[in-house]
Design a protein around this motif. Structure first.
Motif, short mmCIF file in Angstrom:
data_model
loop_
_atom_site.label_atom_id
_atom_site.label_comp_id
_atom_site.label_asym_id
_atom_site.label_seq_id
_atom_site.Cartn_x
_atom_site.Cartn_y
_atom_site.Cartn_z
N PRO A 59 0.80 -1.24 0.00
CA PRO A 59 0.00 0.00 0.00
C PRO A 59 0.83 1.28 0.00
O PRO A 59 0.32 2.34 -0.39
N TYR A 72 0.83 3.28 -3.13
CA TYR A 72 -0.27 4.22 -3.38
C TYR A 72 0.18 5.65 -3.09
O TYR A 72 -0.15 6.59 -3.83
N ASN A 79 0.61 8.75 -5.91
CA ASN A 79 -0.23 9.94 -5.80
C ASN A 79 0.50 11.19 -5.33
O ASN A 79 -0.13 12.24 -5.11
N VAL A 93 -7.30 3.56 -0.66
CA VAL A 93 -6.09 2.75 -0.84
C VAL A 93 -6.46 1.33 -1.23
O VAL A 93 -5.92 0.77 -2.20
N TRP A 140 -7.89 1.00 -4.83
CA TRP A 140 -6.80 1.12 -5.82
C TRP A 140 -6.01 -0.17 -5.91
O TRP A 140 -5.75 -0.69 -7.01
N LEU A 141 -5.67 -0.71 -4.76
CA LEU A 141 -4.87 -1.94 -4.71
C LEU A 141 -5.65 -3.14 -5.24
O LEU A 141 -5.14 -3.92 -6.05
#
Length: 382
Positions: free
Chosen positions: A159, A162, A166, A232, A235-236
């Protein structure tokens, strides 16, 4: 007899060696960043809203670890997600920890507890420093903890990508252990494939590298927690599903994750549970018999998952939507996957078994499992 004597002698020599190295200040102490460098905040910290039952469960978990005064016992706080832009750091390739002014940085090792038990804090390996003169470097590495542990990889390490994706705009090189397992390399490379300015450089675990410009992404999770903010985890999850070409129209199923082939934390009366599970349509699976793509598909297809506590439950991160029942030995109760479910919006039920033996093997109350199944599926077993 001889083997036992050699083991004792080796332990005593190791202890003496540690003491001698401490005398000559071989091991650096630790420190916090304390405003060093430039800090970019991606999201603020916030309190997670917990039900009375969830708070009671976390207090039970904390009591089993003697952490009554911690945030882990009293509730849960999602810390801010940040990127630190730092200068003149030393990177330890066998742990992912960094050092500034001869002090190991706690934020690079997740917590004081993990840092002081890591190889960066207490290690015999002589690693001569080299220098990367140009460019900017970063890492998501969290070794030795996540070397082959899917929980620490997918919850603690990955994570952090991420945050990089970003916040970082300029070209940066991400340092990663070249001995990482195939599923780790696969998921990391796929997550970053849409961010070509972030290049991955695989290196050995024998470098202490002096770096002029280093970006340190914060850990998303807190110690003992599996909670991931929805932005998060979404997205993952989506990127991992894509990377393994998950089929999204398979029929849903109910699965029980067995640890009968594990070395510890096995359910001793598991065979008594099998008839009940099968009556309610549960399939018994051993994840170690599947490749990782098959595991992801299995969990994506699951509408209900029952399992003893163990790293294999990390894969609930890749379930589309499911109910989770987790078995715990009474002596050590862990809230990691309850908090993971909390972030995912999944229904979670803990069932506490016996205290467990020296390797945490334990028994579970089969009647309690049967009652839960009956309440969920409106089936009265014969």
């Amino acid at each position: 007899m001889a083997a036992s004597f050699i083991k004792i002698l080796k332990r005593k020599l190791n202890s003496a060696f540690y003491v001698a190295l401490r005398w000559v200040n071989y091991y650096p102490y630790y420190d916090y960043l304390h405003g060093r460098g430039q800090k970019i905040n991606l999201t603020p910290e916030y309190e997670i809203e917990l039900t009375a039952e969830e708070k009671a469960f976390l207090k039970l978990c904390a009591a089993s670890y003697n952490y009554f005064e911690s945030d882990y016992a009293l509730g849960h706080r999602q810390k801010e997600l940040s990127l630190y832009k730092l200068q003149d750091v030393t990177f330890f390739s066998h742990t992912g920890v960094i050092m500034i002014n001869q002090k190991l940085i706690v934020e690079s090792g997740l917590s004081v507890d993990r840092l002081t038990r890591s190889k960066a804090f207490r290690d015999f390996t002589l690693m001569l420093p080299s220098r990367l003169k140009k460019g900017i470097y970063t890492t998501i590495q969290h070794s030795h903890w996540a070397d082959n542990n899917i929980s620490l990889w997918f919850i603690d390490s990955l994570p952090r990508a991420y945050i990089l994706a970003n916040t970082v705009q300029e070209p940066v090189t991400l340092l990663m252990w070249k001995g990482a397992h195939a599923y780790q390399k696969h998921t990391l490379e796929f997550l970053l494939k849409d961010y070509p300015h972030i290049k991955i450089k695989y290196i050995s675990k024998h470098h202490k590298i002096r770096i002029s410009n280093f970006y340190l992404p914060s850990f998303v999770t807190a110690s003992f927690s599996g909670y991931l903010p929805p932005d998060v985890s979404n997205w993952l999850r989506e990127k991992v599903w894509q990377s393994y070409a998950i089929k999204r129209d398979n029929p849903k199923q109910r699965i029980y994750i067995s640890r009968s082939k594990a070395r510890f934390r096995r359910v001793l009366n598991e065979t008594d549970l099998y008839p009940v599970l099968k009556k309610f349509g549960f399939k018994i699976v051993w994840p170690e018999d599947l490749d990782y793509g098959q595991q992801i598909q299995l969990f994506f297809d699951a509408e209900a998952i029952i399992s003893p506590h163990g790293a294999g439950l990390t894969n609930i991160l890749f379930a589309e939507k499911c109910k989770v029942v987790e078995f715990h030995p009474a002596k050590i109760v862990k809230g990691r996957y309850m908090l993971l479910c909390k972030g995912l919006g999944f229904d979670y039920t803990p069932i506490i078994g016996s205290k467990g033996d020296e390797i945490e093997d334990f028994t579970i109350p089969v009647t309690e499992v049967e009652n839960w199944l009956t309440s969920q599926y409106n089936l009265i077993p014969s």
